[in-house]
Design a protein around this motif. Sequence first.
Motif, PDB file in Angstrom:
ATOM      1  N   PHE A  68     -73.905 -99.568  21.917  1.00  0.00           N
ATOM      2  CA  PHE A  68     -72.597 -99.744  21.401  1.00  0.00           C
ATOM      3  C   PHE A  68     -71.325-100.470  20.582  1.00  0.00           C
ATOM      4  O   PHE A  68     -72.250-102.036  21.471  1.00  0.00           O
ATOM      5  CB  PHE A  68     -71.892 -98.761  22.991  1.00  0.00           C
ATOM      6  N   LYS A  69     -70.654-100.528  20.686  1.00  0.00           N
ATOM      7  CA  LYS A  69     -70.050-101.596  19.792  1.00  0.00           C
ATOM      8  C   LYS A  69     -68.357-100.948  19.132  1.00  0.00           C
ATOM      9  O   LYS A  69     -68.456 -99.838  18.533  1.00  0.00           O
ATOM     10  CB  LYS A  69     -70.571-102.168  18.321  1.00  0.00           C
ATOM     11  N   VAL A  70     -67.303-101.808  19.531  1.00  0.00           N
ATOM     12  CA  VAL A  70     -66.606-101.029  19.334  1.00  0.00           C
ATOM     13  C   VAL A  70     -65.627-101.945  18.941  1.00  0.00           C
ATOM     14  O   VAL A  70     -65.445-102.984  19.527  1.00  0.00           O
ATOM     15  CB  VAL A  70     -65.685-100.659  20.919  1.00  0.00           C
ATOM     16  N   LEU A  71     -64.972-101.214  17.812  1.00  0.00           N
ATOM     17  CA  LEU A  71     -64.089-102.135  17.143  1.00  0.00           C
ATOM     18  C   LEU A  71     -62.333-101.152  17.176  1.00  0.00           C
ATOM     19  O   LEU A  71     -62.448-100.727  17.291  1.00  0.00           O
ATOM     20  CB  LEU A  71     -63.567-101.599  15.749  1.00  0.00           C
ATOM     21  N   THR A  72     -61.775-102.750  17.204  1.00  0.00           N
ATOM     22  CA  THR A  72     -60.029-101.441  17.614  1.00  0.00           C
ATOM     23  C   THR A  72     -59.209-102.745  16.761  1.00  0.00           C
ATOM     24  O   THR A  72     -59.267-103.783  16.648  1.00  0.00           O
ATOM     25  CB  THR A  72     -59.859-101.921  19.440  1.00  0.00           C
ATOM     26  N   PRO A  76     -48.462-100.314  14.489  1.00  0.00           N
ATOM     27  CA  PRO A  76     -47.152 -99.846  15.125  1.00  0.00           C
ATOM     28  C   PRO A  76     -47.136 -99.745  16.297  1.00  0.00           C
ATOM     29  O   PRO A  76     -47.701 -98.453  16.299  1.00  0.00           O
ATOM     30  CB  PRO A  76     -46.732-100.150  13.842  1.00  0.00           C
ATOM     31  N   GLY A  77     -45.857 -99.325  16.939  1.00  0.00           N
ATOM     32  CA  GLY A  77     -45.536 -98.418  17.811  1.00  0.00           C
ATOM     33  C   GLY A  77     -46.408 -98.377  18.940  1.00  0.00           C
ATOM     34  O   GLY A  77     -46.848 -97.666  20.180  1.00  0.00           O
ATOM     35  N   ASN A  78     -47.273 -99.187  19.352  1.00  0.00           N
ATOM     36  CA  ASN A  78     -48.131 -99.893  20.532  1.00  0.00           C
ATOM     37  C   ASN A  78     -49.206 -99.045  20.613  1.00  0.00           C
ATOM     38  O   ASN A  78     -49.486 -97.651  20.998  1.00  0.00           O
ATOM     39  CB  ASN A  78     -47.863 -99.471  21.851  1.00  0.00           C
ATOM     40  N   GLN A  79     -49.804 -97.976  19.391  1.00  0.00           N
ATOM     41  CA  GLN A  79     -51.047 -97.300  18.953  1.00  0.00           C
ATOM     42  C   GLN A  79     -52.281 -98.114  18.389  1.00  0.00           C
ATOM     43  O   GLN A  79     -51.891 -99.037  18.172  1.00  0.00           O
ATOM     44  CB  GLN A  79     -50.711 -96.181  18.137  1.00  0.00           C
ATOM     45  N   TYR A  80     -53.604 -97.713  19.170  1.00  0.00           N
ATOM     46  CA  TYR A  80     -54.203 -97.939  18.449  1.00  0.00           C
ATOM     47  C   TYR A  80     -55.077 -97.385  17.667  1.00  0.00           C
ATOM     48  O   TYR A  80     -55.493 -96.203  17.286  1.00  0.00           O
ATOM     49  CB  TYR A  80     -55.527 -99.041  19.714  1.00  0.00           C
ATOM     50  N   GLU A  81     -56.453 -98.111  16.457  1.00  0.00           N
ATOM     51  CA  GLU A  81     -57.616 -97.523  16.212  1.00  0.00           C
ATOM     52  C   GLU A  81     -57.995 -98.031  16.390  1.00  0.00           C
ATOM     53  O   GLU A  81     -58.527 -99.439  16.852  1.00  0.00           O
ATOM     54  CB  GLU A  81     -57.118 -97.980  14.196  1.00  0.00           C
ATOM     55  N   VAL A  82     -59.458 -97.293  16.782  1.00  0.00           N
ATOM     56  CA  VAL A  82     -60.779 -97.629  17.708  1.00  0.00           C
ATOM     57  C   VAL A  82     -61.507 -96.347  17.050  1.00  0.00           C
ATOM     58  O   VAL A  82     -61.752 -95.588  16.555  1.00  0.00           O
ATOM     59  CB  VAL A  82     -60.408 -96.705  18.985  1.00  0.00           C
ATOM     60  N   VAL A  83     -62.826 -97.370  16.777  1.00  0.00           N
ATOM     61  CA  VAL A  83     -63.802 -96.614  16.079  1.00  0.00           C
ATOM     62  C   VAL A  83     -65.293 -97.237  16.931  1.00  0.00           C
ATOM     63  O   VAL A  83     -65.997 -98.689  17.439  1.00  0.00           O
ATOM     64  CB  VAL A  83     -64.820 -97.495  14.499  1.00  0.00           C
ATOM     65  N   THR A  84     -65.704 -96.323  17.192  1.00  0.00           N
ATOM     66  CA  THR A  84     -66.890 -96.424  17.718  1.00  0.00           C
ATOM     67  C   THR A  84     -68.684 -96.905  17.080  1.00  0.00           C
ATOM     68  O   THR A  84     -68.767 -95.508  16.258  1.00  0.00           O
ATOM     69  CB  THR A  84     -67.137 -95.768  18.953  1.00  0.00           C
ATOM     70  N   LEU A  85     -69.107 -98.195  17.392  1.00  0.00           N
ATOM     71  CA  LEU A  85     -70.703 -97.382  16.042  1.00  0.00           C
ATOM     72  C   LEU A  85     -71.630 -97.523  16.922  1.00  0.00           C
ATOM     73  O   LEU A  85     -71.859 -98.756  17.850  1.00  0.00           O
ATOM     74  CB  LEU A  85     -70.250 -99.248  14.996  1.00  0.00           C
ATOM     75  N   ASP A  86     -72.852 -97.507  16.490  1.00  0.00           N
ATOM     76  CA  ASP A  86     -74.469 -97.691  17.137  1.00  0.00           C
ATOM     77  C   ASP A  86     -74.526 -98.604  16.934  1.00  0.00           C
ATOM     78  O   ASP A  86     -74.711-100.131  15.110  1.00  0.00           O
ATOM     79  CB  ASP A  86     -75.235 -96.399  16.021  1.00  0.00           C
ATOM     80  N   ILE A  93     -71.134 -93.378  15.863  1.00  0.00           N
ATOM     81  CA  ILE A  93     -71.044 -91.967  16.889  1.00  0.00           C
ATOM     82  C   ILE A  93     -69.598 -91.246  17.671  1.00  0.00           C
ATOM     83  O   ILE A  93     -68.956 -91.627  17.847  1.00  0.00           O
ATOM     84  CB  ILE A  93     -70.561 -93.239  18.117  1.00  0.00           C
ATOM     85  N   PRO A  94     -70.419 -89.950  16.903  1.00  0.00           N
ATOM     86  CA  PRO A  94     -69.138 -89.255  17.505  1.00  0.00           C
ATOM     87  C   PRO A  94     -68.660 -88.647  18.424  1.00  0.00           C
ATOM     88  O   PRO A  94     -69.948 -88.735  19.289  1.00  0.00           O
ATOM     89  CB  PRO A  94     -69.935 -87.848  15.974  1.00  0.00           C
ATOM     90  N   ASN A  95     -67.577 -88.573  18.046  1.00  0.00           N
ATOM     91  CA  ASN A  95     -67.441 -87.783  20.205  1.00  0.00           C
ATOM     92  C   ASN A  95     -67.306 -88.663  20.879  1.00  0.00           C
ATOM     93  O   ASN A  95     -67.591 -88.319  22.592  1.00  0.00           O
ATOM     94  CB  ASN A  95     -68.302 -86.869  20.483  1.00  0.00           C
TER      95      ASN A  95
END
Length: 107
Positions: A68-72, A76-86, A93-95
């Motif tokens: 697993f690799k997690v990109l964050t 703005p507004g104390n939010q994050y975009e997070v993507v999890t990759l093989d 990686i779905p779900n």
Amino acid sequence: MGAEVYPGELVLIREYIGRNHEFALQDAEVHQIEYMFLAELRTPPNQARATETDYGQAAVEWISLRRFKVLTCRLPGNQYEVVTLDGQTGHPIPNAKITLYTNDEKV
């Protein structure tokens, strides 16, 4: 699970006290301790070879955590975009469920 597994290092102990969680009405009497180990799968899972199964178990899935690799990306507004990759293919990686912590607090 019907597979040969080589247990490795103990990495996490989780204590679940039902009355302290969102399912308190259903799980008020539940108190369990779960031990999580790193492990190596030596043979593929085969339900026909399993000597004991969990009641109500629907499936067995082996997850290789080191892939697993997690990109964050902080937004703005104390939010994050997070993507999890093989980690081998680079494909999403779905779900995947990710919990982020900062300074020991859940964000």
